[in-house]
Design an enzyme around this catalytic site. Structure first.
Site, PDB file in Angstrom:
ATOM      1  N   LYS A 298       4.909 -19.539   9.878  1.00 57.58           N
ATOM      2  CA  LYS A 298       5.121 -18.076   9.877  1.00 57.58           C
ATOM      3  C   LYS A 298       4.613 -17.456  11.189  1.00 57.58           C
ATOM      4  CE  LYS A 298       5.734 -13.833   8.520  1.00 57.58           C
ATOM      5  NZ  LYS A 298       7.032 -13.225   8.278  1.00 57.58           N
TER       6      LYS A 298
ATOM      7  N   LEU B 128      -1.731  -9.667   0.722  1.00 56.60           N
ATOM      8  CA  LEU B 128      -2.609  -8.711   1.404  1.00 56.60           C
ATOM      9  C   LEU B 128      -2.330  -8.781   2.906  1.00 56.60           C
ATOM     10  CD1 LEU B 128      -5.922  -9.391  -0.587  1.00 56.60           C
ATOM     11  CD2 LEU B 128      -3.988  -7.944  -1.209  1.00 56.60           C
TER      12      LEU B 128
ATOM     13  N   LYS C  47      -1.464  -9.081  14.464  1.00 53.52           N
ATOM     14  CA  LYS C  47      -2.273 -10.096  13.769  1.00 53.52           C
ATOM     15  C   LYS C  47      -1.562 -11.451  13.753  1.00 53.52           C
ATOM     16  CE  LYS C  47      -1.361 -10.226   9.586  1.00 53.52           C
ATOM     17  NZ  LYS C  47      -0.417 -10.864   8.674  1.00 53.52           N
TER      18      LYS C  47
HETATM   19  P1  NDP Z   1       0.888  -3.188   3.955  1.00 51.83           P
HETATM   20  O1  NDP Z   1       0.009  -2.763   5.052  1.00 51.83           O
HETATM   21  O2  NDP Z   1       2.019  -2.319   3.539  1.00 51.83           O
HETATM   22  O3  NDP Z   1       0.017  -3.467   2.629  1.00 51.83           O
HETATM   23  C1  NDP Z   1      -1.128  -4.250   2.669  1.00 51.83           C
HETATM   24  C2  NDP Z   1      -1.592  -4.531   1.262  1.00 51.83           C
HETATM   25  O4  NDP Z   1      -2.828  -5.272   1.317  1.00 51.83           O
HETATM   26  C3  NDP Z   1      -1.911  -3.254   0.464  1.00 51.83           C
HETATM   27  O5  NDP Z   1      -1.666  -3.506  -0.904  1.00 51.83           O
HETATM   28  C4  NDP Z   1      -3.395  -3.071   0.732  1.00 51.83           C
HETATM   29  O6  NDP Z   1      -4.059  -2.303  -0.250  1.00 51.83           O
HETATM   30  C5  NDP Z   1      -3.851  -4.517   0.656  1.00 51.83           C
HETATM   31  N1  NDP Z   1      -5.112  -4.768   1.342  1.00 51.83           N
HETATM   32  C6  NDP Z   1      -5.340  -4.738   2.679  1.00 51.83           C
HETATM   33  N2  NDP Z   1      -6.618  -5.054   2.938  1.00 51.83           N
HETATM   34  C7  NDP Z   1      -7.212  -5.290   1.742  1.00 51.83           C
HETATM   35  C8  NDP Z   1      -8.523  -5.658   1.348  1.00 51.83           C
HETATM   36  N3  NDP Z   1      -9.475  -5.863   2.255  1.00 51.83           N
HETATM   37  N4  NDP Z   1      -8.763  -5.828   0.026  1.00 51.83           N
HETATM   38  C9  NDP Z   1      -7.805  -5.633  -0.889  1.00 51.83           C
HETATM   39  N5  NDP Z   1      -6.536  -5.277  -0.590  1.00 51.83           N
HETATM   40  C10 NDP Z   1      -6.250  -5.105   0.714  1.00 51.83           C
HETATM   41  O7  NDP Z   1       1.402  -4.648   4.339  1.00 51.83           O
HETATM   42  P2  NDP Z   1       2.749  -5.394   3.935  1.00 51.83           P
HETATM   43  O8  NDP Z   1       2.976  -5.276   2.480  1.00 51.83           O
HETATM   44  O9  NDP Z   1       3.814  -5.013   4.875  1.00 51.83           O
HETATM   45  O10 NDP Z   1       2.323  -6.898   4.306  1.00 51.83           O
HETATM   46  C11 NDP Z   1       1.564  -7.732   3.441  1.00 51.83           C
HETATM   47  C12 NDP Z   1       1.587  -9.132   4.051  1.00 51.83           C
HETATM   48  O11 NDP Z   1       2.940  -9.598   4.128  1.00 51.83           O
HETATM   49  C13 NDP Z   1       1.016  -9.172   5.486  1.00 51.83           C
HETATM   50  O12 NDP Z   1       0.327 -10.363   5.696  1.00 51.83           O
HETATM   51  C14 NDP Z   1       2.290  -9.100   6.344  1.00 51.83           C
HETATM   52  O13 NDP Z   1       2.071  -9.676   7.615  1.00 51.83           O
HETATM   53  C15 NDP Z   1       3.267  -9.880   5.482  1.00 51.83           C
HETATM   54  N6  NDP Z   1       4.693  -9.578   5.693  1.00 51.83           N
HETATM   55  C16 NDP Z   1       5.166  -8.287   5.686  1.00 51.83           C
HETATM   56  C17 NDP Z   1       6.524  -8.041   5.882  1.00 51.83           C
HETATM   57  C18 NDP Z   1       7.115  -6.664   5.893  1.00 51.83           C
HETATM   58  O14 NDP Z   1       8.316  -6.550   6.211  1.00 51.83           O
HETATM   59  N7  NDP Z   1       6.382  -5.605   5.568  1.00 51.83           N
HETATM   60  C19 NDP Z   1       7.463  -9.150   6.131  1.00 51.83           C
HETATM   61  C20 NDP Z   1       6.867 -10.453   6.024  1.00 51.83           C
HETATM   62  C21 NDP Z   1       5.542 -10.636   5.839  1.00 51.83           C
HETATM   63  P3  NDP Z   1      -4.068  -0.686  -0.141  1.00 51.83           P
HETATM   64  O15 NDP Z   1      -2.828  -0.209  -0.809  1.00 51.83           O
HETATM   65  O16 NDP Z   1      -5.314  -0.287  -0.831  1.00 51.83           O
HETATM   66  O17 NDP Z   1      -4.106  -0.337   1.340  1.00 51.83           O
END
Ligand code: NDP
Length: 294
Positions: free
Chosen positions: A170, A66, A239
């Site tokens: 991280k 998340l 963040k």
């Molecule tokens: P996104 O913004 O694309 O997706 C976030 C995900 O979290 C979605 O599935 C969203 O659901 C869900 N979510 C957010 N808030 C809530 C909540 N309150 N309750 C339930 N579900 C929630 O983020 P990323 O996939 O890019 O990133 C996910 C994690 O991985 C983060 O911590 C990020 O820092 C980390 N990360 C990302 C990278 C990247 O290249 N993208 C690389 C390395 C780490 P919904 O679909 O409903 O919005």
């Protein structure tokens, strides 16, 4: 094979879950926005659950990915805690904060559920290719138990220390990422002003001591081309770097550059909005300099 529940099919969660399905683990997925889970289950060998509690019910390993640790904390309501199998393990791949991870680990411990913080690095491409770096915090035995699942999307798996250690590493990595993006942007904007093309400048820097992932990959692929693909949101980098700055403050380590990086990310995030990619922070430098890096 362990049964797996995957919660959070965002930009990086989706390809990670895809690799877990492709590796043959029995997989149930859940996403807050339900359509994403339904679509995923139609395309990949998996079931879509209608609630987080349903998703975790039969899982040996629950993977969360998340936005923040607070979001993970938020989904662990009574229903989910009651549904989790005793002896299950929660592998949290969110880039989280160590303090919240420790609270989550303690809540789960009381339910006889293990916790490993396991944030990843390597981007969406690394997730698609199964080459992510995975930094783990927790007990060795728990990490070993989760290892077969981690290996579905990770190549380098490192045990960094106790609960929260993966999150801490991280966050500091992200501070370095932000600093190199910002520093490289400033250098290239100034060089463009004195008449050196950014491509020529990068050619020199990438054969010299100022090179970084930013100069070697991000600027040539995303800035000079003006492609700015949206793979990792600036909001999430903001963040992450604020977590890094908080860790330094908590530990009373003077870290003025990390604090500055956090402020710059917050400023760029406020200016460019929720959907901007992290590399688009460079656009703020370009506005200040009245100089495109192209
Ligand atoms: P996104 O913004 O694309 O997706 C976030 C995900 O979290 C979605 O599935 C969203 O659901 C869900 N979510 C957010 N808030 C809530 C909540 N309150 N309750 C339930 N579900 C929630 O983020 P990323 O996939 O890019 O990133 C996910 C994690 O991985 C983060 O911590 C990020 O820092 C980390 N990360 C990302 C990278 C990247 O290249 N993208 C690389 C390395 C780490 P919904 O679909 O409903 O919005």
């Amino acid at each position: 094979m362990s049964s797996v529940a995957f919660l959070g099919l965002g930009a990086i969660g989706r390809p990670m879950a895809r690799r877990i399905a492709a590796a043959g683990f029995p997989l149930t997925v859940w996403n807050r926005t339900r359509a994403r889970a339904t679509e995923f289950a139609q395309e990949h060998a998996s079931k879509a659950a209608t609630s987080a509690a349903d998703a975790v019910r039969d899982a040996d390993i629950v993977v969360t990915c998340l936005s923040t640790s607070q979001d993970v904390f938020g989904i662990l309501d009574e229903d989910v805690l009651r549904s989790l199998r005793r002896g299950a393990l929660l592998l949290d791949c969110t880039s989280g904060d160590p303090a919240t991870s420790k609270v989550i680990a303690e809540i789960l411990r009381q339910e006889s559920v293990a916790f490993v913080d396991a944030p990843v690095s390597g981007g969406v491409k690394g997730a698609e290719e199964g080459t992510l770096t995975v930094m783990c915090g927790g007990d060795t035995a728990d990490i070993d138990r989760a290892r077969p699942v981690i290996q579905a999307f990770g190549k380098k798996i490192i045990h960094c220390g106790p609960t929260g250690a993966g999150d801490a590493v991280k966050a500091m990595n992200q501070a370095l990422l932000a600093l190199t993006i910002w520093g490289t942007g400033e250098a290239l904007a100034a060089l463009a002003k004195v008449g050196v093309s950014p491509a020529v400048a990068l050619d020199v820097i990438n054969a010299s001591s100022g090179r970084s992932n930013a100069s070697m990959n991000l600027f040539p692929e995303r800035v000079l081309t003006r492609a700015f693909p949206r793979t990792f949101r600036l909001a999430l980098m903001d963040k992450d770097v604020r977590i890094a700055a908080q860790i330094a403050r908590d530990e009373k380590v003077p870290a003025p550059l990390t604090q500055l990086a956090a402020d710059l990310c917050t400023l760029a995030h406020a200016e460019l909005g929720e959907d901007a990619d992290h590399v688009e922070a460079v656009k703020v430098i370009e506005r200040w300099a009245r100089q495109e890096i192209t």
